[in-house]
Every structure is written in structure tokens, then in C-alpha cells.
Design a protein around this motif. Structure first.
Motif, PDB file in Angstrom:
ATOM      1  N   THR A 241       0.829  -1.204   0.000  1.00 48.15           N
ATOM      2  CA  THR A 241       0.000   0.000   0.000  1.00 48.15           C
ATOM      3  C   THR A 241       0.862   1.252   0.000  1.00 48.15           C
ATOM      4  N   GLY A 244       2.347   1.710  -3.403  1.00 45.01           N
ATOM      5  CA  GLY A 244       1.287   2.173  -4.293  1.00 45.01           C
ATOM      6  C   GLY A 244       0.963   3.650  -4.092  1.00 45.01           C
ATOM      7  N   ALA A 245       0.959   4.076  -2.830  1.00 40.44           N
ATOM      8  CA  ALA A 245       0.694   5.493  -2.524  1.00 40.44           C
ATOM      9  C   ALA A 245       1.817   6.377  -3.052  1.00 40.44           C
ATOM     10  N   THR A 247       3.817   5.636  -5.771  1.00 40.67           N
ATOM     11  CA  THR A 247       3.818   5.634  -7.243  1.00 40.67           C
ATOM     12  C   THR A 247       2.629   6.382  -7.822  1.00 40.67           C
ATOM     13  N   THR A 248       1.531   6.427  -7.107  1.00 38.53           N
ATOM     14  CA  THR A 248       0.344   7.142  -7.600  1.00 38.53           C
ATOM     15  C   THR A 248       0.326   8.604  -7.179  1.00 38.53           C
ATOM     16  N   GLY A 249       1.281   9.002  -6.388  1.00 43.84           N
ATOM     17  CA  GLY A 249       1.353  10.398  -5.990  1.00 43.84           C
ATOM     18  C   GLY A 249       0.494  10.772  -4.804  1.00 43.84           C
ATOM     19  N   VAL A 250      -0.113   9.785  -4.158  1.00 39.27           N
ATOM     20  CA  VAL A 250      -0.925  10.097  -2.978  1.00 39.27           C
ATOM     21  C   VAL A 250      -0.041  10.646  -1.869  1.00 39.27           C
ATOM     22  N   TYR A 251       1.115  10.009  -1.671  1.00 41.77           N
ATOM     23  CA  TYR A 251       2.087  10.475  -0.688  1.00 41.77           C
ATOM     24  C   TYR A 251       3.449  10.592  -1.359  1.00 41.77           C
TER      25      TYR A 251
END
Length: 438
Positions: A241, A244-245, A247-251
């Protein structure tokens, strides 16, 4: 027909461990060393046009990302703080102690070395001003000194709330920690939706309280009661997780960026840390009992707050000496992130650790000296804790100057007085014996 009610989650937990936990003590020492190393490697000092320039060496650099993955230990630090605090509070309860006395002991243990350090730093800033050091350099030094003090304010606040949260944990453990996690994630979402960065600072409460709360599950045996497979899965899911956060730019993949303000990424890091610690607990425990690790743990745990409070003044003094040496000799200092800078880092880091340790030895008694009995007044200790936190927040917001240092020291002295029992009895015991803090 007799209905047998299933035991509650709290009923399934193991009794509190007896004596010191050498593995946890060792991990706490490693965390403290990690903080010093992280801050030391972020110090950048150069001389430009005949004037010293102090900056964060990691700004805009690629290397801070992998370094932050190794040295961002604050999630584990707060989990350990929850572990130690929960056990200490439960033991105090077993002896008939009150929650107010527990908080008072925390206030005195955390703030006594702090007011001493801040007072000396304030006096040093005054001396630099009298000596003719430019005001902008003094301001930068005061600002840099203030930055790490966020930990003191937040940790004191978390520990002051620990008795109430321990009570909630005993009644509704999953709901309590789940609510804190949900609040932290809600703050992240609100910050992202609105674009208001200040919203994120609400997580100075929710993220760190949630990590402290997670430590309760380690303390009461819940984590150890899970199967190894469950702990492996939890750590793996948190890791996936987290990636993933990133690579997706969430964090941000820079875990230092995720601390100011705190984000949910730190909760995932905490789960990864907790999973690894629980799975390797026996090996860590065996290693921690060897002479060298045991000596490190004993040295650091006796001086935890002193080391934390004095490592930044040490780094600032080192930077200042390097700048003066460069100005006097004409030898240029290496630019941060260059090959020459990296070659000089081992000596820089070793010097920072050695000098910080030496200062900690000199000021050991400030942290460990005997303390008079703590108050059992809920009203007095509530004011004392709030005043202590406010004194540190003043330095964070306004920076450390001669004036703000004096005001902070005054506030902490008053906080210490309020945390003290109004009518003393003889034989006050050492606060280090009353409670051990992360």
C-alpha cells in the motif's frame, strides 16, 4: 440452556511483562541514534561571497528518499512510546497511583532537561548577538534549533492523553485505534481536496496518537498473540500500500516530507516497523543482551531527552566552526551532495555522535536527578501539561530567540511547579524510577 459469552479482546491478552524489555530498550536507543544521524546528514554549510550559508543539504536532492526509508524512525519511536507508557501506567494503577500522578511524572521528566537546554541556547544566542554575529545568522540558528522541538510538544501531548486512551483501549481497543486512524486519513483527504496545507497539521495529533495507540497492542500481548502468517501479511499489505501510494502520488516517497505535516504514510510505515519487530522479537532480544548493544541501550535510555535536545545545538556549533575555519583559512567547504561532501560525511557523522554523547554525559544529572512527589490534582496537571506544550509551540511558531527562550523557560518552570505535589513528603524518588519514556 446456558449461554457462554465469548471472551472479549482484552480478556485474551497476556499479562504485562515483568522487568525491563531489553529488545524495546535497544530499539529505542537505535531510534534515537537514527534521529541524530538523519539530522546530521541534512546539515549543509558553505561560504558564499565571504558569508556563511546554512541550509538543508537534502533540499532538492535525490538521496534523501532512500535515506529517509532507512532513518525515518519516528513511527517506531511513538509505537515504543505507547508500549512503554501503557506498561508504566498499568503498573502505576496496580500500585494505586492516579492518572494525574502518571502525567505529572511525564511532564517533569520531559520538561526538566528541556528548560535547561533552552535556557542555555537562549543565553548562547544573546552572547552571539553581543559578539557582533549578524542578526540573520542568529535567526537562522534559532530557527534550525526550534525545528526538532516539535517532537517534545507532540510527545508530551500524547503522553498526557495516554491514561484516557489506555482506558478507552481497555474497553473498545479496535474502535479507539480505528477512530484515530480514520481521523488521520480524513485530514489527509481534506487537505488534498481543499489545498489548504494548514489542515494537515491537525495530524500532529491524530497520526502520532494513532501510532502511540498501536503500541498498546504490542504492550498487552495482542500482537504477539497473532499468528506469524497474520503478522507477515499485515506487514506485506502495508508495504504494498505504501509503495502504491508513492507511485500514484498520494504520498511523497520522501518520508521526511511526510512528517511536516504528518500524513497517513507514517501509519503504514509504523505497521511495517511493528510487523518486522514482532516477527524478529526473539532475535532482537537475544542480540540486545550482548555487551555492546546492552551498553548502547543503557547509555541512551538514561539520557534520551538530553541527547534529543542537545544534538541540534551540537550540529549548529559544528556548522559554525566549519564556516569560521573556512573563512579564516580560505579553504572552500564542499557543496552538499558533491563527491567531496559525501567523502567527508563519515567523519562529520562520527563527530556529531561523539560530541552529542559527550554533552549528554555532562548533563546526565539534569535528566536523572531525584524528583519530588508528583501532584495528584487533575486540574493542576491539566494546566501543567497544556502550559508545557504551549511553551514549546511558542518556539516552533516564533523561532528561538532570546525573548522566546526566556518565555518558554518561564512557562516550563511554572509547569514543573504545577506538576509538583503542593505539600511535599520526604523521600522523593527519582523520576527515572517513576517512569521510563521513549
Amino acid at each position: 440452556m446456558t449461554i457462554v459469552e465469548a471472551p472479549s479482546l482484552t480478556a485474551l491478552r497476556d499479562p504485562l511483562p515483568a522487568g525491563r524489555d531489553t529488545a524495546i530498550d535497544f530499539l529505542r536507543a537505535v531510534c534515537v541514534a537514527g534521529v541524530v544521524l538523519l539530522h546530521a546528514i541534512m546539515v549543509g554549510v558553505t561560504v558564499v561571497d565571504g558569508s556563511p550559508v546554512f541550509a538543508n543539504a537534502s533540499d532538492g536532492s535525490w538521496w534523501i528518499v532512500p535515506v529517509s526509508w532507512v532513518l525515518q524512525v519516528m513511527p517506531l519511536f511513538f509505537i515504543i512510546g505507547g508500549f512503554a507508557g501503557y506498561i508504566s501506567f498499568r503498573r502505576m494503577q496496580a500500585r494505586g497511583g492516579a492518572a494525574a500522578s502518571f502525567i505529572a511524572a511525564r511532564v517533569r521528566r520531559l520538561l526538566r532537561p528541556a528548560l535547561f537546554a533552552i535556557g542555555i541556547v537562549g543565553a548562547a544566542l544573546s552572547a552571539l548577538s553581543i559578539a557582533g554575529v549578524p542578526a540573520d545568522i542568529i535567526a537562522v540558528a534559532g530557527f534550525r534549533y526550534s525545528q526538532p522541538l516539535w517532537f517534545l510538544a507532540v510527545f508530551l501531548g500524547c503522553q498526557a492523553l495516554l491514561p484516557a486512551l489506555a482506558k478507552a483501549h481497555s474497553r473498545r481497543p479496535l474502535i479507539t485505534v480505528g477512530s484515530l486512524v480514520a481521523a488521520a486519513l480524513a485530514v489527509d483527504a481534506l487537505r488534498a481536496i481543499t489545498g489548504f496545507e494548514w489542515v494537515g497539521f491537525l495530524n500532529l495529533a491524530f497520526v502520532w496518537l494513532a501510532l502511540q495507540q498501536i503500541g498498546f497492542f504490542l504492550a498487552d500481548g495482542t500482537i504477539d498473540g497473532l499468528s506469524r502468517r497474520a503478522r507477515v501479511i499485515a506487514g506485506a499489505v502495508a508495504s504494498i500500500t505504501l509503495v502504491g501510494a508513492f507511485t500514484t502520488g498520494v504520498y511523497s516517497p520522501d518520508l521526511i516530507a511526510n512528517i511536516n505535516p504528518p500524513t497517513g504514510a507514517l501509519l503504514l510505515v509504523g505497521v511495517v516497523h511493528l510487523s518486522a519487530v514482532s516477527l524478529l522479537r526473539d532475535r532482537i532480544d537475544a542480540f540486545s543482551r550482548r555487551p555492546a548493544p546492552a551498553a548502547l541501550a543503557a547509555f541512551v535510555n538514561r539520557r534520551t531527552m538530553t541527547i534529543y535536545l542537545w544534538h541540534m545545538p551540537t550540529l549548529l556549533a559544528m556548522a559554525g566552526i566549519c564556516a569560521m575555519a573556512s573563512l579564516g583559512s580560505g579553504i572552500a567547504l564542499p557543496e552538499p551532495s558533491t563527491l567531496a561532501w559525501w567523502v567527508s560525511r563519515p567523519l562529520w557523522l562520527a563527530t556529531a555522535l561523539t560530541l552529542t554523547a559527550a554533552i549528554a554525559v555532562a548533563f546526565t544529572r539534569v535528566e536523572t536527578q531525584p524528583s519530588p512527589p508528583a501532584t495528584d490534582s487533575t486540574r493542576r496537571i491539566a494546566i501543567a501539561a497544556a502550559l508545557g506544550v504551549a511553551s514549546v509551540v511558542l518556539l516552533l511558531v516564533a523561532g528561538t530567540t532570546v525573548l522566546t527562550a526566556a518565555l518558554a523557560v518561564g512557562g516550563m518552570l511554572l509547569s514543573q511547579r504545577l506538576a509538583r505535589r503542593s505539600h511535599q513528603t520526604a523521600g522523593g524518588e527519582s523520576v527515572a524510577d517513576l517512569v521510563r519514556v521513549a
